[in-house]
Design an enzyme around this catalytic site. Sequence first.
Site, PDB file in Angstrom:
ATOM      1  N   ARG A  36       0.828  -1.218   0.000  1.00 48.11           N
ATOM      2  CA  ARG A  36       0.000   0.000   0.000  1.00 48.11           C
ATOM      3  C   ARG A  36       0.861   1.267   0.000  1.00 48.11           C
ATOM      4  NH1 ARG A  36      -5.419  -1.380   3.542  1.00 48.11           N
ATOM      5  NH2 ARG A  36      -6.540  -2.161   1.721  1.00 48.11           N
ATOM      6  N   LYS A 197     -18.908 -14.942   2.877  1.00 42.62           N
ATOM      7  CA  LYS A 197     -20.367 -14.852   2.976  1.00 42.62           C
ATOM      8  C   LYS A 197     -21.042 -14.191   1.784  1.00 42.62           C
ATOM      9  CE  LYS A 197     -20.480 -14.266   7.984  1.00 42.62           C
ATOM     10  NZ  LYS A 197     -20.514 -13.091   8.880  1.00 42.62           N
ATOM     11  N   GLY A 349      -8.948  -8.031   0.238  1.00 43.41           N
ATOM     12  CA  GLY A 349      -7.748  -8.238   1.055  1.00 43.41           C
ATOM     13  C   GLY A 349      -7.235  -9.661   1.016  1.00 43.41           C
ATOM     14  N   GLY A 372     -13.160  -3.256   0.292  1.00 49.44           N
ATOM     15  CA  GLY A 372     -14.511  -2.731   0.461  1.00 49.44           C
ATOM     16  C   GLY A 372     -14.831  -1.646  -0.555  1.00 49.44           C
TER      17      GLY A 372
HETATM   18  P1  ADP Z   1     -11.606 -10.868   0.379  1.00 46.48           P
HETATM   19  O1  ADP Z   1     -10.859 -10.311   1.577  1.00 46.48           O
HETATM   20  O2  ADP Z   1     -10.684 -11.325  -0.699  1.00 46.48           O
HETATM   21  O3  ADP Z   1     -12.685  -9.960  -0.088  1.00 46.48           O
HETATM   22  P2  ADP Z   1     -13.391 -12.330   2.080  1.00 46.48           P
HETATM   23  O4  ADP Z   1     -12.914 -11.544   3.259  1.00 46.48           O
HETATM   24  O5  ADP Z   1     -14.749 -12.105   1.590  1.00 46.48           O
HETATM   25  O6  ADP Z   1     -12.341 -12.192   0.881  1.00 46.48           O
HETATM   26  O7  ADP Z   1     -13.304 -13.865   2.401  1.00 46.48           O
HETATM   27  C1  ADP Z   1     -12.140 -14.487   2.887  1.00 46.48           C
HETATM   28  C2  ADP Z   1     -12.503 -15.471   3.948  1.00 46.48           C
HETATM   29  O8  ADP Z   1     -13.398 -16.442   3.442  1.00 46.48           O
HETATM   30  C3  ADP Z   1     -11.289 -16.216   4.427  1.00 46.48           C
HETATM   31  O9  ADP Z   1     -11.102 -15.959   5.812  1.00 46.48           O
HETATM   32  C4  ADP Z   1     -11.641 -17.680   4.173  1.00 46.48           C
HETATM   33  O10 ADP Z   1     -11.223 -18.535   5.211  1.00 46.48           O
HETATM   34  C5  ADP Z   1     -13.152 -17.647   4.099  1.00 46.48           C
HETATM   35  N1  ADP Z   1     -13.665 -18.818   3.366  1.00 46.48           N
HETATM   36  C6  ADP Z   1     -13.398 -19.164   2.094  1.00 46.48           C
HETATM   37  N2  ADP Z   1     -14.016 -20.324   1.782  1.00 46.48           N
HETATM   38  C7  ADP Z   1     -14.668 -20.736   2.888  1.00 46.48           C
HETATM   39  C8  ADP Z   1     -15.469 -21.880   3.212  1.00 46.48           C
HETATM   40  N3  ADP Z   1     -15.718 -22.833   2.304  1.00 46.48           N
HETATM   41  N4  ADP Z   1     -15.984 -21.958   4.463  1.00 46.48           N
HETATM   42  C9  ADP Z   1     -15.730 -21.003   5.373  1.00 46.48           C
HETATM   43  N5  ADP Z   1     -14.981 -19.896   5.139  1.00 46.48           N
HETATM   44  C10 ADP Z   1     -14.463 -19.762   3.917  1.00 46.48           C
HETATM   45 MG    MG Z   2     -11.355 -10.209   3.661  1.00 45.86          MG
END
Ligand code: ADP
Ligand code: MG
Length: 393
Positions: A36, A197, A349, A372
């Site tokens: 960053r 989620k 992230g 976000g």
């Molecule tokens: P990003 O930061 O890339 O936007 P998110 O924060 O939405 O991604 O999601 C990342 C999280 O999702 C990680 O902590 C990962 O462990 C969780 N995750 C991915 N697949 C699963 C799963 N099948 N069950 C539970 N958690 C999951």
């Molecule tokens: Mg995340």
Amino acid sequence: MTKRSITEAIVRGKRVLGRVDFNVPMRNGAIEDDSRIAAALPTIQWLVKNGARVILCSHLGRPKGKVVDDLRLTPVAQRLAELLGQPVTALRDITGPAVSASVEDLTDSDVVLLENVRFDPREEANDPSLARELADLADLYVNDAFGAAHRAHASTEGVAHSVPAYLGLLMQAEIDALTHLLDAPDRPFVAIVGGAKVSDKIGVLKHLLPLVDSLLIGGGMANTFLRAQGHAVGKSLVEPDLVSVASELMQSAAVREVEIVLPTDVVVAPSIDATAGEVRPTSEVGGDSAIFDIGPESARRYAKVIASARTVFWNGPLGVTENKVFAGGTAAVAEAVARSSAYTVLGGGDSVAAIEQLGLADRIAHISTGGGASLEFLEGKSLPGIAVIPENA
Ligand code: ADP
Ligand code: MG
């Protein structure tokens, strides 16, 4: 209409307040990843080269309006000084007499960094009194903090009402990349959405659905879609309230002839810290196990769709990448995105961390510095930190 860019301003001898996103991951007082800081360099270097007196401002972590010694920006100033090749003075306050005195002492091309702006409770409250104090430090304001652009805080939004305001180069690059996805994607346009989620990503799913040709779904959120398809998913992370939303999205995709691709095989285990997983067809997930990754057959199918794309947007890992047993799906998709000749954009992230760990980051056309913020942009929302910057005359 384009927004006013800092490169159109005359900055020599002027005090320029630069809001940057130095919210870097820290461990035991050390910076774990300085990408960053590196991403903010083009604007800072441009200001230095053009003789501005540079006053930088950032938040770090979540101090919640109090001084937290572990969240001081001193290590960030040191790293910035190394990257910039010139001294960067870390000030101990955000505003106030000592800061004003230091700013008075600046000469052209000097750089100082204000203390963590979230130490002041007025920052997140977008209190006009803090906005005014920040504005009074400077002749011009430049916002380069894309990662904080979705927040209307004193240093990202309020201040821009009281001092001539411009976009920075990183902010412009982020806007250009994401606007291209929304306005003029070459087809086929493939979106890959994973992560924990559905509730975190529902806005972006809804907004992207009519724009894409294929939507590949993975991660924890895929489970809610699998439930909507009538599969039993055992102990997997599911959001029961959103099963109906998942059904609606699938129906709407069918009407629009958008392909929603869900895993046909998955990696299951009794718990998230398991030392081994088992590959199962999606229709055969046992009652006492949970889905933690997409399976190899699904990964190959996703890779195939990605290979035929001309535009790719990816947000969210396909599995629990924190445990290497469940990192295979994300690695396979990352390979496919890296190998693709499409215009590729990655945000989020955890997904960015995953691709960096795989050493594939330099093969992605645009990696967004704002998780976000990039999602809200792609939801079609107006981001306060961008909206407040005036259009070009
Ligand atoms: P990003 O930061 O890339 O936007 P998110 O924060 O939405 O991604 O999601 C990342 C999280 O999702 C990680 O902590 C990962 O462990 C969780 N995750 C991915 N697949 C699963 C799963 N099948 N069950 C539970 N958690 C999951
Ligand atoms: Mg995340």
